[in-house]
Design a protein around this motif. Structure first.
Motif, mmCIF file in Angstrom:
data_model
loop_
_atom_site.group_PDB
_atom_site.id
_atom_site.type_symbol
_atom_site.label_atom_id
_atom_site.label_comp_id
_atom_site.label_asym_id
_atom_site.label_seq_id
_atom_site.Cartn_x
_atom_site.Cartn_y
_atom_site.Cartn_z
ATOM 1 N N ILE A 1 80.118 -26.854 40.593
ATOM 2 C CA ILE A 1 78.849 -27.118 41.282
ATOM 3 C C ILE A 1 78.301 -28.474 40.869
ATOM 4 O O ILE A 1 77.833 -29.247 41.714
ATOM 5 C CB ILE A 1 77.827 -25.993 40.984
ATOM 6 N N ARG A 2 78.382 -28.812 39.597
ATOM 7 C CA ARG A 2 77.882 -30.087 39.098
ATOM 8 C C ARG A 2 78.703 -31.254 39.653
ATOM 9 O O ARG A 2 78.158 -32.308 39.998
ATOM 10 C CB ARG A 2 77.901 -30.108 37.573
ATOM 11 N N ASN A 3 80.007 -31.073 39.752
ATOM 12 C CA ASN A 3 80.859 -32.125 40.310
ATOM 13 C C ASN A 3 80.592 -32.342 41.792
ATOM 14 O O ASN A 3 80.815 -33.429 42.312
ATOM 15 C CB ASN A 3 82.339 -31.804 40.085
ATOM 16 N N ALA A 4 80.118 -31.317 42.491
ATOM 17 C CA ALA A 4 79.796 -31.448 43.916
ATOM 18 C C ALA A 4 78.477 -32.178 44.122
ATOM 19 O O ALA A 4 78.132 -32.532 45.240
ATOM 20 C CB ALA A 4 79.754 -30.071 44.570
ATOM 21 N N GLY A 5 77.718 -32.390 43.071
ATOM 22 C CA GLY A 5 76.454 -33.126 43.174
ATOM 23 C C GLY A 5 75.236 -32.232 43.293
ATOM 24 O O GLY A 5 74.120 -32.720 43.428
ATOM 25 N N ASN A 6 75.403 -30.952 43.260
ATOM 26 C CA ASN A 6 74.279 -30.013 43.344
ATOM 27 C C ASN A 6 73.832 -29.604 41.948
ATOM 28 O O ASN A 6 74.565 -29.740 40.975
ATOM 29 C CB ASN A 6 74.688 -28.771 44.137
ATOM 30 N N LYS A 7 72.637 -29.076 41.908
ATOM 31 C CA LYS A 7 72.116 -28.604 40.618
ATOM 32 C C LYS A 7 72.490 -27.150 40.414
ATOM 33 O O LYS A 7 72.734 -26.395 41.362
ATOM 34 C CB LYS A 7 70.599 -28.760 40.567
ATOM 35 N N THR B 250 68.816 -24.200 36.927
ATOM 36 C CA THR B 250 68.022 -25.433 36.901
ATOM 37 C C THR B 250 67.100 -25.500 38.104
ATOM 38 O O THR B 250 65.930 -25.887 37.992
ATOM 39 C CB THR B 250 68.961 -26.654 36.885
ATOM 40 N N LYS B 251 67.600 -25.129 39.277
ATOM 41 C CA LYS B 251 66.756 -25.110 40.481
ATOM 42 C C LYS B 251 65.595 -24.127 40.318
ATOM 43 O O LYS B 251 64.466 -24.407 40.700
ATOM 44 C CB LYS B 251 67.594 -24.728 41.703
ATOM 45 N N TRP B 252 65.888 -22.956 39.756
ATOM 46 C CA TRP B 252 64.842 -21.950 39.578
ATOM 47 C C TRP B 252 63.777 -22.446 38.598
ATOM 48 O O TRP B 252 62.585 -22.286 38.829
ATOM 49 C CB TRP B 252 65.458 -20.643 39.085
#
Length: 111
Positions: free
Chosen positions: A26-32, A36-38
């Protein structure tokens, strides 16, 4: 190694490895990360925290100034006569001209 504690440990280690790999992808895809989002969604924005802190600092400053004034305050001095009965012991003949004040026409406010 056949007890339930070892089985639970193996499940926890396996779940941790899977979670780590999913988190890396997920981190490599650029998303958080979901957590962390929560956390970002639940947290108060920093500018709002800054405003609250500024209000708190202003109130603390006012309180500190009030305490300084209050702790330095003193009562008005009380001037006491040493022998107050000396006012009643004076001679009626020793009065000088202009020493008596006529207060017969004075009206006292009762409110």
């Amino acid at each position: 190694f056949n007890t339930s504690a070892w089985k639970a440990t193996a499940v926890i280690v396996g779940a941790s490895i899977v979670w780590y790999n999913v988190d890396q992808s997920i981190r490599n895809a650029g998303n958080k990360n979901v957590i962390t989002k929560w956390i970002e969604g639940v947290m108060t924005p920093s500018d709002e925290n800054d405003k609250m802190n500024q209000v708190f600092a202003d109130n603390a400053q006012k309180l500190a100034e009030y305490r300084l004034v209050y702790q330095e305050a003193q009562r008005a001095p009380i001037h006491r006569m040493r022998y107050p009965e000396s006012l009643e012991r004076s001679s009626a003949r020793a009065l000088t001209t202009g020493g008596n004040v006529d207060v017969s026409d004075v009206k006292v406010n009762t409110y």
